[in-house]
Design a protein around this motif. Structure first.
Motif, short mmCIF file in Angstrom:
data_model
loop_
_atom_site.label_atom_id
_atom_site.label_comp_id
_atom_site.label_asym_id
_atom_site.label_seq_id
_atom_site.Cartn_x
_atom_site.Cartn_y
_atom_site.Cartn_z
N SER A 1 41.56 39.72 35.55
CA SER A 1 40.45 40.38 35.02
C SER A 1 39.10 39.51 35.76
N GLY B 1 33.02 39.68 33.33
CA GLY B 1 32.57 41.08 34.17
C GLY B 1 31.37 41.00 34.90
N THR C 1 36.06 43.51 37.93
CA THR C 1 37.42 43.53 37.28
C THR C 1 38.30 42.28 38.11
N GLU D 1 33.30 48.60 38.23
CA GLU D 1 33.43 49.66 37.52
C GLU D 1 32.64 50.94 38.21
N LEU E 1 40.14 49.05 38.47
CA LEU E 1 40.61 47.76 37.87
C LEU E 1 41.16 46.67 38.60
N GLY F 1 45.99 47.50 36.32
CA GLY F 1 45.47 46.34 37.30
C GLY F 1 46.47 46.06 38.53
#
Length: 215
Positions: A36, A52, A82, A97, A125, A169
């Motif tokens: 992430s 993020g 991500t 995104e 992702l 992911g």
């Protein structure tokens, strides 16, 4: 717009053969964690994703590594970031995104990759670089490949044997392998296996392929 160095040989041997590559997807024993966040170092510039948000830090001057939000060429910004990946050509690609973005040390601004054709659409992702100008990306429902040099994309379908989603992911499988992380498990994908796509409806003459400067 950032452009990657590319040759006609790379276009012919890599783009046409690999964007529709039919390599197998093999389930791995353990579920890999979906990444992430990340960090990519481009010379004196460090690109990072924190909570993020895309951030930059320059170490050009001693003691000057102050983090700051990364500017973006798109007025709507990147949205939630991500994953990051280094291309091998001095660029950082950003899965976010609002799509796929790219930046480098000389142009430290997130630039939206606008594709001429193909490629997954929607919130990304994950992103993993093949190290040859291609990156593999995924959305919740689609796994695909983007050629950053020529701005073409390809979305894998059942005929390529891609596992069912939803996808969570991507991970770096080492070498050029890509780990596709799904709700049902993790699958290792190795690019460039199998036969390249063949021409239909007549013979293919490479003289018909013309690369135009600046295209």
């Amino acid at each position: 717009m950032i452009r990657l160095p590319c040759s006609p040989a790379l276009f012919g041997a890599v783009l046409s053969a690999s964007l529709a590559a039919q390599g197998p997807f093999v389930r791995v024993a353990e579920q890999a964690p979906a990444r992430s966040s990340g960090e990519v170092v481009l010379g004196s510039l460090t690109v990072s994703a924190r909570a993020g948000a895309l951030e930059l830090a320059s170490t050009a001057s001693p003691g000057s590594s102050i983090r700051r939000p990364a500017p973006c060429t798109d007025p709507a910004d990147t949205g939630r970031v991500t994953q990051l990946a280094a291309t091998g050509f001095g660029q950082c690609v950003v899965a976010a995104e609002r799509g796929l973005f790219v930046l480098d040390e000389a142009h430290p601004v997130a630039d939206l990759v606008s594709l001429r054709d193909g490629g997954p659409e929607g919130a990304l992702l994950g992103v993993v670089s093949a190290g040859d100008g291609r990156v593999f990306v995924c959305t919740r429902d689609t796994f695909g490949c983007v050629d950053l040099c020529h701005r073409y994309g390809f979305s894998f379908g059942k005929e390529q044997g891609v596992p069912d989603g939803p996808y969570l992911g991507l991970g770096d499988g080492g070498g050029r392998d890509v780990l596709l992380i799904t709700a049902a498990g993790t699958f290792r994908y190795r690019p460039d296996l199998g036969q390249p796509p063949q021409p239909v409806g007549g013979a293919f003459d490479r003289r018909d392929l013309q690369l135009q400067a600046g295209a």
